[in-house]
Write a protein that holds these residues in place. Structure first.
Motif, PDB file in Angstrom:
ATOM      1  N   ALA A 130       6.935   8.569  -5.649  1.00  0.00           N
ATOM      2  CA  ALA A 130       6.287   7.290  -5.865  1.00  0.00           C
ATOM      3  C   ALA A 130       7.241   6.332  -5.203  1.00  0.00           C
ATOM      4  CB  ALA A 130       6.442   7.189  -7.335  1.00  0.00           C
ATOM      5  N   ALA A 131       8.458   6.428  -4.896  1.00  0.00           N
ATOM      6  CA  ALA A 131       9.360   5.468  -4.285  1.00  0.00           C
ATOM      7  C   ALA A 131       8.955   5.477  -2.864  1.00  0.00           C
ATOM      8  CB  ALA A 131      10.831   5.982  -4.603  1.00  0.00           C
ATOM      9  N   LEU A 132       8.694   6.329  -2.430  1.00  0.00           N
ATOM     10  CA  LEU A 132       8.556   6.492  -0.969  1.00  0.00           C
ATOM     11  C   LEU A 132       7.001   5.651  -0.709  1.00  0.00           C
ATOM     12  CD1 LEU A 132       9.575  10.057   0.180  1.00  0.00           C
ATOM     13  CD2 LEU A 132      10.489   7.907   1.024  1.00  0.00           C
ATOM     14  N   GLN A 133       6.082   5.986  -1.626  1.00  0.00           N
ATOM     15  CA  GLN A 133       4.752   5.532  -1.602  1.00  0.00           C
ATOM     16  C   GLN A 133       4.987   3.813  -1.660  1.00  0.00           C
ATOM     17  OE1 GLN A 133       1.397   7.013  -3.834  1.00  0.00           O
ATOM     18  NE2 GLN A 133       2.103   9.244  -2.757  1.00  0.00           N
ATOM     19  N   HIS A 134       5.640   3.464  -2.603  1.00  0.00           N
ATOM     20  CA  HIS A 134       5.849   1.942  -2.717  1.00  0.00           C
ATOM     21  C   HIS A 134       6.450   1.350  -1.697  1.00  0.00           C
ATOM     22  CE1 HIS A 134       5.117   0.964  -7.117  1.00  0.00           C
ATOM     23  NE2 HIS A 134       5.822   1.874  -7.419  1.00  0.00           N
ATOM     24  N   ARG A 135       7.367   1.864  -0.905  1.00  0.00           N
ATOM     25  CA  ARG A 135       8.115   1.663   0.299  1.00  0.00           C
ATOM     26  C   ARG A 135       6.878   1.357   1.532  1.00  0.00           C
ATOM     27  NH1 ARG A 135      12.685   4.601   2.925  1.00  0.00           N
ATOM     28  NH2 ARG A 135      11.113   5.900   3.630  1.00  0.00           N
ATOM     29  N   THR A 136       6.055   2.339   1.463  1.00  0.00           N
ATOM     30  CA  THR A 136       4.815   2.391   2.523  1.00  0.00           C
ATOM     31  C   THR A 136       4.190   1.131   2.346  1.00  0.00           C
ATOM     32  OG1 THR A 136       5.354   4.701   2.823  1.00  0.00           O
ATOM     33  CG2 THR A 136       3.240   3.745   3.508  1.00  0.00           C
ATOM     34  N   ILE A 137       3.830   1.062   1.051  1.00  0.00           N
ATOM     35  CA  ILE A 137       2.587  -0.106   0.794  1.00  0.00           C
ATOM     36  C   ILE A 137       3.322  -1.404   1.058  1.00  0.00           C
ATOM     37  CG2 ILE A 137       1.616  -1.138  -1.024  1.00  0.00           C
ATOM     38  CD1 ILE A 137       1.161   1.776  -2.482  1.00  0.00           C
ATOM     39  N   LYS A 138       4.532  -1.635   0.747  1.00  0.00           N
ATOM     40  CA  LYS A 138       5.234  -2.673   1.341  1.00  0.00           C
ATOM     41  C   LYS A 138       5.351  -3.130   2.428  1.00  0.00           C
ATOM     42  CE  LYS A 138       9.457  -5.292  -0.008  1.00  0.00           C
ATOM     43  NZ  LYS A 138      11.067  -5.220  -0.598  1.00  0.00           N
ATOM     44  N   ASP A 139       5.966  -1.903   3.285  1.00  0.00           N
ATOM     45  CA  ASP A 139       5.889  -2.250   4.739  1.00  0.00           C
ATOM     46  C   ASP A 139       4.513  -2.321   5.548  1.00  0.00           C
ATOM     47  OD1 ASP A 139       8.697  -1.747   4.362  1.00  0.00           O
ATOM     48  OD2 ASP A 139       8.489   0.232   5.118  1.00  0.00           O
ATOM     49  N   HIS A 140       3.444  -2.027   4.864  1.00  0.00           N
ATOM     50  CA  HIS A 140       2.228  -2.042   5.536  1.00  0.00           C
ATOM     51  C   HIS A 140       1.249  -2.987   4.633  1.00  0.00           C
ATOM     52  CE1 HIS A 140       3.252   0.821   8.564  1.00  0.00           C
ATOM     53  NE2 HIS A 140       3.559   1.553   7.611  1.00  0.00           N
ATOM     54  N   ALA A 141       1.869  -3.969   4.039  1.00  0.00           N
ATOM     55  CA  ALA A 141       1.250  -4.615   2.737  1.00  0.00           C
ATOM     56  C   ALA A 141      -0.135  -5.508   3.145  1.00  0.00           C
ATOM     57  CB  ALA A 141       2.213  -6.094   2.634  1.00  0.00           C
TER      58      ALA A 141
END
Length: 285
Positions: free
Chosen positions: A246-257
């Motif tokens: 989940a932490a990795l997915q959160h980061r990906t979504i933030k990086d490609h908002a």
């Protein structure tokens, strides 16, 4: 790539096993998901369709096809699509439920709702006249009223690329396995399994054991599956792995908002179209 592909439910990674025929599956509905499985919500789930939304879209497709066929003076036997609760991450972290392990071993959990819908659609198609078939699917089998219905559902839906969602899910699944906390619980699981006579490198390995063949799970398979689940529970494999994922997915979504925002907007528009073309939303089954 078709926009609608963005919204297909992801196949859970890591739950693969030898396919079982219908005859190999015990009668009755599959066990309800465990409490632990019901908590496995991931950030990328928001960019997929749950069972209720998928049923809503299928219902809208039926109604649009019916209207198109009626304009040509033809009937279209509508198939009901009751909404069903789905848990897209049920098998993402491998076998994790005692009841499933005891009943199916490493075989796929059957999906009665999908099987019933496929059977109904097969019967409908088999009963169509040549005129109905041509009107519904076109002379090429890829046009006609069914294709027009999908085009209507896609009206004004922004064009987006689904690759980001699928790639992000696969990447987070793989990379999360290398997190120190996950490696620690993997080691604890491995030691637990060895103490019970099983030698597997990681929690995904038992799924692919070449011994699991034939139509029915063997006693050795179900025994291994039960040990597997017990060791996962003892080592807290699933919650630790899920948090890293989940932490990795959160980061990906933030990086490609911006890209995820467009995907979310397309999904919302797609569902708005489906709601508009469905006189009533499907009820939960």
């Amino acid at each position: 790539m078709a926009t609608a592909a963005v919204f297909t439910l992801l196949i859970a990674v890591g739950c693969a096993g030898p396919p079982a025929s219908d005859d190999a599956r015990p009668p009755g509905p599959p066990p309800a998901p465990s409490r632990e499985v019901r908590t496995l919500v991931l950030p990328l789930d928001a960019y997929q369709l749950d069972g209720r939304n998928a049923a809503l879209i299928a219902t809208a497709q039926e109604k649009l096809t019916t209207s198109c066929m009626a304009r040509q003076g033809l009937d279209w036997p509508e198939i009901p699509h009751p909404a069903t609760k789905t848990w897209p991450n049920r098998g993402r972290y491998g076998l994790a439920e005692p009841a499933v392990a005891a009943r199916y071993g490493y075989r796929p959990i059957p999906d009665p709702a999908s099987a019933a819908a496929e059977k109904l659609m097969g019967r409908r198609d088999a009963g169509l006249t040549a005129q109905q078939r041509k009107a519904a699917y076109g002379a090429d089998g890829q046009s006609g009223c069914a294709a027009r219905a999908q085009q209507e559902l896609m009206r004004d839906v922004p064009k987006v690329n689904s690759d980001l969602v699928n790639e992000a899910s696969l990447t987070s699944y793989k990379e999360s396995q290398q997190a120190p906390a996950v490696q620690k619980v993997f080691a604890a699981w491995r030691a637990c399994m060895r103490s019970r006579g099983h030698d597997y490198r990681d929690p995904m390995a038992p799924n692919d054991d070449p011994r699991w063949t034939g139509e029915h799970p063997t006693p050795a398979e179900t025994a291994t599956a039960r040990d597997d689940v017990e060791c996962k529970l003892k080592a807290h494999v699933v919650p630790v792995w899920w948090r890293a994922d989940a932490a990795l997915q959160h980061r990906t979504i933030k990086d490609h908002a911006e890209r995820f925002q467009r995907i979310g907007d397309a999904r919302d528009r797609y569902l708005e179209n489906a709601k508009r073309h469905s006189r009533t939303e499907p009820r939960d089954s």
